[in-house]
Design a protein around this motif. Structure first.
Motif, PDB file in Angstrom:
ATOM      1  N   ASP A  83     -18.221 -36.178  -3.827  1.00 25.84           N
ATOM      2  CA  ASP A  83     -18.136 -36.766  -2.917  1.00 25.84           C
ATOM      3  C   ASP A  83     -17.100 -37.244  -3.131  1.00 25.84           C
ATOM      4  O   ASP A  83     -16.458 -37.746  -2.290  1.00 25.84           O
ATOM      5  CB  ASP A  83     -18.990 -37.580  -3.937  1.00 25.84           C
ATOM      6  CG  ASP A  83     -20.506 -37.271  -3.570  1.00 25.84           C
ATOM      7  OD1 ASP A  83     -21.089 -36.669  -2.277  1.00 25.84           O
ATOM      8  OD2 ASP A  83     -21.807 -37.744  -3.584  1.00 25.84           O
ATOM      9  N   ASP A  84     -16.254 -37.600  -4.492  1.00 28.38           N
ATOM     10  CA  ASP A  84     -14.514 -37.865  -4.285  1.00 28.38           C
ATOM     11  C   ASP A  84     -13.769 -37.510  -4.118  1.00 28.38           C
ATOM     12  O   ASP A  84     -12.358 -38.114  -3.156  1.00 28.38           O
ATOM     13  CB  ASP A  84     -14.759 -37.854  -5.676  1.00 28.38           C
ATOM     14  CG  ASP A  84     -14.903 -38.451  -6.754  1.00 28.38           C
ATOM     15  OD1 ASP A  84     -15.419 -39.765  -7.016  1.00 28.38           O
ATOM     16  OD2 ASP A  84     -15.020 -38.117  -8.222  1.00 28.38           O
ATOM     17  N   VAL A  85     -13.745 -36.246  -3.432  1.00 25.57           N
ATOM     18  CA  VAL A  85     -12.445 -35.406  -2.699  1.00 25.57           C
ATOM     19  C   VAL A  85     -13.206 -35.642  -1.147  1.00 25.57           C
ATOM     20  O   VAL A  85     -11.909 -35.971  -0.337  1.00 25.57           O
ATOM     21  CB  VAL A  85     -13.335 -34.270  -2.983  1.00 25.57           C
ATOM     22  CG1 VAL A  85     -12.125 -33.392  -2.157  1.00 25.57           C
ATOM     23  CG2 VAL A  85     -12.305 -33.069  -4.507  1.00 25.57           C
ATOM     24  N   LYS A  86     -14.473 -36.219  -0.838  1.00 28.70           N
ATOM     25  CA  LYS A  86     -14.822 -36.324   0.821  1.00 28.70           C
ATOM     26  C   LYS A  86     -13.849 -37.557   1.269  1.00 28.70           C
ATOM     27  O   LYS A  86     -13.469 -37.530   2.237  1.00 28.70           O
ATOM     28  CB  LYS A  86     -16.232 -36.024   0.750  1.00 28.70           C
ATOM     29  CG  LYS A  86     -16.905 -34.427   0.820  1.00 28.70           C
ATOM     30  CD  LYS A  86     -17.814 -34.890   1.352  1.00 28.70           C
ATOM     31  CE  LYS A  86     -18.712 -33.239   1.373  1.00 28.70           C
ATOM     32  NZ  LYS A  86     -20.091 -33.523   1.330  1.00 28.70           N
ATOM     33  N   GLU A  87     -13.929 -38.643   0.216  1.00 30.48           N
ATOM     34  CA  GLU A  87     -14.141 -40.180   0.316  1.00 30.48           C
ATOM     35  C   GLU A  87     -12.359 -39.400   0.850  1.00 30.48           C
ATOM     36  O   GLU A  87     -11.758 -40.630   1.245  1.00 30.48           O
ATOM     37  CB  GLU A  87     -14.022 -40.797  -0.133  1.00 30.48           C
ATOM     38  CG  GLU A  87     -13.887 -42.167  -0.776  1.00 30.48           C
ATOM     39  CD  GLU A  87     -13.992 -43.287  -0.032  1.00 30.48           C
ATOM     40  OE1 GLU A  87     -13.970 -43.961   0.444  1.00 30.48           O
ATOM     41  OE2 GLU A  87     -16.023 -42.716   0.809  1.00 30.48           O
ATOM     42  N   LEU A  88     -11.826 -39.007  -0.572  1.00 29.24           N
ATOM     43  CA  LEU A  88     -10.109 -38.879  -0.312  1.00 29.24           C
ATOM     44  C   LEU A  88      -9.875 -39.000   1.047  1.00 29.24           C
ATOM     45  O   LEU A  88      -8.619 -39.108   1.631  1.00 29.24           O
ATOM     46  CB  LEU A  88      -9.241 -38.087  -1.631  1.00 29.24           C
ATOM     47  CG  LEU A  88      -9.492 -39.845  -2.917  1.00 29.24           C
ATOM     48  CD1 LEU A  88      -9.047 -38.464  -4.361  1.00 29.24           C
ATOM     49  CD2 LEU A  88      -8.992 -40.589  -3.161  1.00 29.24           C
ATOM     50  N   ARG A  89     -10.775 -37.345   0.938  1.00 30.14           N
ATOM     51  CA  ARG A  89      -9.972 -36.761   2.632  1.00 30.14           C
ATOM     52  C   ARG A  89     -10.298 -38.189   3.693  1.00 30.14           C
ATOM     53  O   ARG A  89      -9.519 -38.284   4.559  1.00 30.14           O
ATOM     54  CB  ARG A  89     -10.673 -35.640   2.831  1.00 30.14           C
ATOM     55  CG  ARG A  89     -10.341 -34.563   1.893  1.00 30.14           C
ATOM     56  CD  ARG A  89     -10.782 -33.268   2.384  1.00 30.14           C
ATOM     57  NE  ARG A  89     -10.494 -32.362   1.727  1.00 30.14           N
ATOM     58  CZ  ARG A  89     -11.145 -31.134   1.382  1.00 30.14           C
ATOM     59  NH1 ARG A  89     -12.475 -30.816   1.924  1.00 30.14           N
ATOM     60  NH2 ARG A  89     -10.662 -30.396   0.046  1.00 30.14           N
ATOM     61  N   ARG A  90     -11.615 -38.487   4.025  1.00 26.89           N
ATOM     62  CA  ARG A  90     -11.862 -39.343   4.907  1.00 26.89           C
ATOM     63  C   ARG A  90     -10.854 -40.474   4.683  1.00 26.89           C
ATOM     64  O   ARG A  90      -9.994 -41.195   5.970  1.00 26.89           O
ATOM     65  CB  ARG A  90     -12.930 -39.975   4.510  1.00 26.89           C
ATOM     66  CG  ARG A  90     -13.103 -41.154   5.633  1.00 26.89           C
ATOM     67  CD  ARG A  90     -14.533 -42.048   5.306  1.00 26.89           C
ATOM     68  NE  ARG A  90     -14.975 -42.777   4.078  1.00 26.89           N
ATOM     69  CZ  ARG A  90     -13.733 -44.479   4.008  1.00 26.89           C
ATOM     70  NH1 ARG A  90     -13.382 -44.160   4.858  1.00 26.89           N
ATOM     71  NH2 ARG A  90     -13.562 -45.041   2.794  1.00 26.89           N
ATOM     72  N   LYS A  91     -10.138 -41.139   3.538  1.00 25.01           N
ATOM     73  CA  LYS A  91      -9.372 -42.236   3.390  1.00 25.01           C
ATOM     74  C   LYS A  91      -7.694 -42.196   3.944  1.00 25.01           C
ATOM     75  O   LYS A  91      -7.058 -42.592   4.924  1.00 25.01           O
ATOM     76  CB  LYS A  91      -9.167 -42.650   2.307  1.00 25.01           C
ATOM     77  CG  LYS A  91     -10.185 -43.821   1.387  1.00 25.01           C
ATOM     78  CD  LYS A  91     -10.093 -43.967   0.468  1.00 25.01           C
ATOM     79  CE  LYS A  91     -11.448 -45.396  -0.219  1.00 25.01           C
ATOM     80  NZ  LYS A  91     -11.120 -45.534  -0.978  1.00 25.01           N
ATOM     81  N   ALA A  92      -7.576 -40.434   3.578  1.00 24.14           N
ATOM     82  CA  ALA A  92      -5.975 -40.106   3.804  1.00 24.14           C
ATOM     83  C   ALA A  92      -5.954 -40.072   5.445  1.00 24.14           C
ATOM     84  O   ALA A  92      -5.300 -39.565   5.731  1.00 24.14           O
ATOM     85  CB  ALA A  92      -5.458 -38.436   3.220  1.00 24.14           C
ATOM     86  N   LYS A  93      -7.333 -39.588   6.326  1.00 25.37           N
ATOM     87  CA  LYS A  93      -6.844 -39.898   7.658  1.00 25.37           C
ATOM     88  C   LYS A  93      -6.920 -41.018   8.035  1.00 25.37           C
ATOM     89  O   LYS A  93      -6.193 -40.906   9.521  1.00 25.37           O
ATOM     90  CB  LYS A  93      -8.738 -39.346   7.990  1.00 25.37           C
ATOM     91  CG  LYS A  93      -8.938 -37.851   8.101  1.00 25.37           C
ATOM     92  CD  LYS A  93     -10.088 -37.084   9.003  1.00 25.37           C
ATOM     93  CE  LYS A  93      -9.561 -35.522   8.337  1.00 25.37           C
ATOM     94  NZ  LYS A  93     -11.418 -34.992   8.469  1.00 25.37           N
ATOM     95  N   GLU A  94      -6.996 -41.685   7.449  1.00 24.60           N
ATOM     96  CA  GLU A  94      -7.239 -43.472   8.153  1.00 24.60           C
ATOM     97  C   GLU A  94      -5.261 -43.709   7.858  1.00 24.60           C
ATOM     98  O   GLU A  94      -4.834 -44.787   8.761  1.00 24.60           O
ATOM     99  CB  GLU A  94      -7.479 -44.973   7.225  1.00 24.60           C
ATOM    100  CG  GLU A  94      -8.799 -44.264   7.028  1.00 24.60           C
ATOM    101  CD  GLU A  94      -9.665 -45.438   6.534  1.00 24.60           C
ATOM    102  OE1 GLU A  94      -9.062 -45.988   5.955  1.00 24.60           O
ATOM    103  OE2 GLU A  94     -10.913 -45.084   5.930  1.00 24.60           O
ATOM    104  N   GLY A  95      -4.559 -42.827   7.163  1.00 21.70           N
ATOM    105  CA  GLY A  95      -3.205 -43.508   7.485  1.00 21.70           C
ATOM    106  C   GLY A  95      -2.562 -43.310   5.931  1.00 21.70           C
ATOM    107  O   GLY A  95      -2.603 -43.566   4.512  1.00 21.70           O
TER     108      GLY A  95
END
Length: 126
Positions: A83-95
């Protein structure tokens, strides 16, 4: 029971010996342990060449092997769950301006350290 006090000369000699001890960097310790694992020379010869006691060598060797086992088993101090990894990937796509970019940098640095430790351990186990 009587306490014996050390003379001033004995204190000076002890201070000089302590100050003259060689301090090894992590890279030097790894090199020495790997040299010992290669079995080209005896441990005694290796320790004489490096100017160290066999006890210190075996202490470093034990620590090296235990750290390698932990890394290969996947036990890390900051293990991230999915879940932590998925959240970081999602936030990384934001910029890159998002607040998680320092966290991502830290994760990348930890992953590099883990992989380098695993490579060292794998080389030592051959």
């Amino acid at each position: 029971m009587r306490k014996t006090t050390k003379s001033q000369g004995e204190k000076i000699v002890k201070y000089i010996r302590r100050a003259a001890r060689k301090h090894y960097s992590s890279e030097e310790k790894i090199r020495i342990v790997l040299d010992g694992l290669r079995l080209e020379d005896s441990k005694a010869e290796l320790c004489r060449r490096e100017g160290m006691s066999k006890g210190i060598y075996y202490k470093w060797s034990k620590g090296f092997m235990e750290a390698g086992k932990k890394r290969l088993a996947g036990a890390t101090a900051h293990a991230a769950n999915t879940d932590d990894v998925k959240e970081l990937r999602r936030k990384a796509k934001e910029g890159p301006d998002h607040a998680c970019s320092p966290i991502l940098s830290s994760l990348v640095a930890n992953a590099a350290a883990i992989s380098s430790a695993a490579i060292c351990c794998a080389a030592a186990c051959r």
